[in-house]
Design a protein around this motif. Structure first.
Motif, short mmCIF file in Angstrom:
data_model
loop_
_atom_site.label_atom_id
_atom_site.label_comp_id
_atom_site.label_asym_id
_atom_site.label_seq_id
_atom_site.Cartn_x
_atom_site.Cartn_y
_atom_site.Cartn_z
N VAL A 163 43.62 58.33 42.76
CA VAL A 163 43.00 58.54 41.45
C VAL A 163 43.74 57.74 40.39
N PHE A 210 42.95 54.12 40.80
CA PHE A 210 41.66 53.76 40.22
C PHE A 210 41.76 53.58 38.71
N GLN A 212 35.95 52.04 43.87
CA GLN A 212 37.01 52.63 44.67
C GLN A 212 36.57 52.69 46.12
N LEU A 263 38.08 61.52 40.89
CA LEU A 263 37.77 60.12 40.58
C LEU A 263 36.68 60.05 39.51
N CYS A 278 35.19 57.08 37.41
CA CYS A 278 34.67 56.31 38.54
C CYS A 278 33.19 56.61 38.75
#
Length: 372
Positions: free
Chosen positions: A118, A121, A136, A182, A187
């Protein structure tokens, strides 16, 4: 940025050749010569340079090239609670080469909170703009399950998890936790990398692995169920795709065979938005199994190989795209390399310049087929 969703007409799978600076820093860290913070500083610098190159090449996805990983899959698995890093007596036996010996071992209840990826990312996320979106990549849940039952690993797995259904539920829940974290970090594009389906495609591999004692369809159904369990209640606006190949290690491969054995499971029933599929040579079979792909889903044809520096013939690739379009509408097709350039840090046998020449070719062909 919000309007961008994978896959793109010209795309890539995720991993890139590691720069020498990354290799040197990781070796120095392993030898105790630099600190974790010093290693991270080198990784940050090299990832920043990579993303700049991805943007200059005109690509709409950006990744960290997996520069913080040794392996495409194991580093992610090691990030779960209840899973330990181990070394086995030997690696996987690819075509003419043995891989390094890393693996995993379950030590307790598997869970996914505070996964290190995480934070990885978040570093890539800062480079998003109106032309590109951060992606990701991670191994699919089925890949984790397969590794937990790799040779003697299975005895330990069953000892810790005598209730197999609980194991499946915990893996799925751990993935859902990582996906949510995420998503909360911004994300919107996740890619499941999944070699398990490539193994199913190879009759010889499957026979030697199972000694005829396990039904292939039953295992495929379990892997499908696990992947879909992990995708339950996924956040709104999150694109999840999957990539399938037959092994990619130092330009070698592990298995061969067309997609027919897995198409009724994977293509018809996995709850992903698109499939990135290896199709760079005869090992992948023909396009006929693509008829099983559920309506509305996209297929990214991996027609450009990362295993060799040789550039493909444009006309031949275009002809293959139109051949695939007999089974999937052309508008639902995209183009990419068949896999990453460095699924493990050793990398494939080509130079960085040759890597970017491959991606230039992908873009040129896609723009010729679908327009700019």
């Amino acid at each position: 940025m919000a309007a961008l969703h994978s896959p793109f007409r010209y795309d890539f799978v995720g991993s890139f050749l590691r720069p020498q600076a990354i290799k040197n820093a990781r070796a120095a860290f392993k030898a105790g010569e630099i600190t974790r913070d010093e290693l991270t500083a080198v990784e940050n610098e090299q990832i920043t340079l990579l993303i700049e190159k991805q943007k200059r090449a005109g690509y709409h996805a950006i990744t960290d090239g997996e520069f913080r990983r040794s392996y495409w899959h194991l580093d992610f698995m090691w990030g779960f609670h209840g899973i330990d890093e181990v070394e086995l007596d030997h690696g996987y036996y690819f075509h003419g080469e043995e891989t390094t010996h890393g693996s995993i071992r379950v030590s307790g209840k598997i869970s996914g909170e505070n996964h290190p990826f995480v934070e990885h990312f978040k570093f890539v996320k800062q480079f998003e703009d109106e032309t590109c979106v951060a992606r990701q990549t991670m191994p699919a849940p089925a890949q984790l399950l397969a590794e937990l039952y790799r040779e003697d690993n299975g005895k330990n797995t069953d000892a810790v998890y005598p209730d197999h259904e609980q194991l499946l539920q915990d893996i799925a829940a751990a993935y859902r936790t990582v996906i949510r974290e995420l998503y909360d970090a911004g994300c919107r594009n996740i890619q499941f990398d999944d070699c398990t389906w490539g193994m199913f495609c190879d009759d010889r591999y499957w026979g030697s692995r199972q000694n005829g004692g396990v039904d292939r369809d039953a295992v495929a159904a379990e892997y499908l169920r696990l992947n879909n369990l992990a995708l339950e209640n996924r956040p709104e606006g999150l694109t999840i795709t999957t990539h399938v190949c037959r092994g990619n290690y130092h330009s070698t491969w592990a298995s061969k065979g067309g997609y027919a054995p897995v198409a009724p499971f994977l293509f018809a029933k996995e709850n992903v938005d698109a499939f990135y599929l290896e199709f760079d040579d005869e090992r992948s079979g023909n396009f006929e199994p693509l008829r099983y792909v559920a309506d509305g889903k996209k297929v990214v044809l991996g027609l450009i190989t990362t295993k060799s520096p040789r550039l493909e013939n444009k006309d031949a690739v275009i002809a293959r795209i139109h051949e695939a379009a007999k089974y999937i509408p052309l508008d639902c097709l995209c183009l990419s390399p068949q896999c990453g350039f460095a699924s493990c840090e050793i990398g494939n046998k080509l130079t960085e310049l040759e890597q970017w020449n491959k991606l230039k070719l992908v873009k040129e062909i896609a723009e010729e087929v679908w327009g700019k």
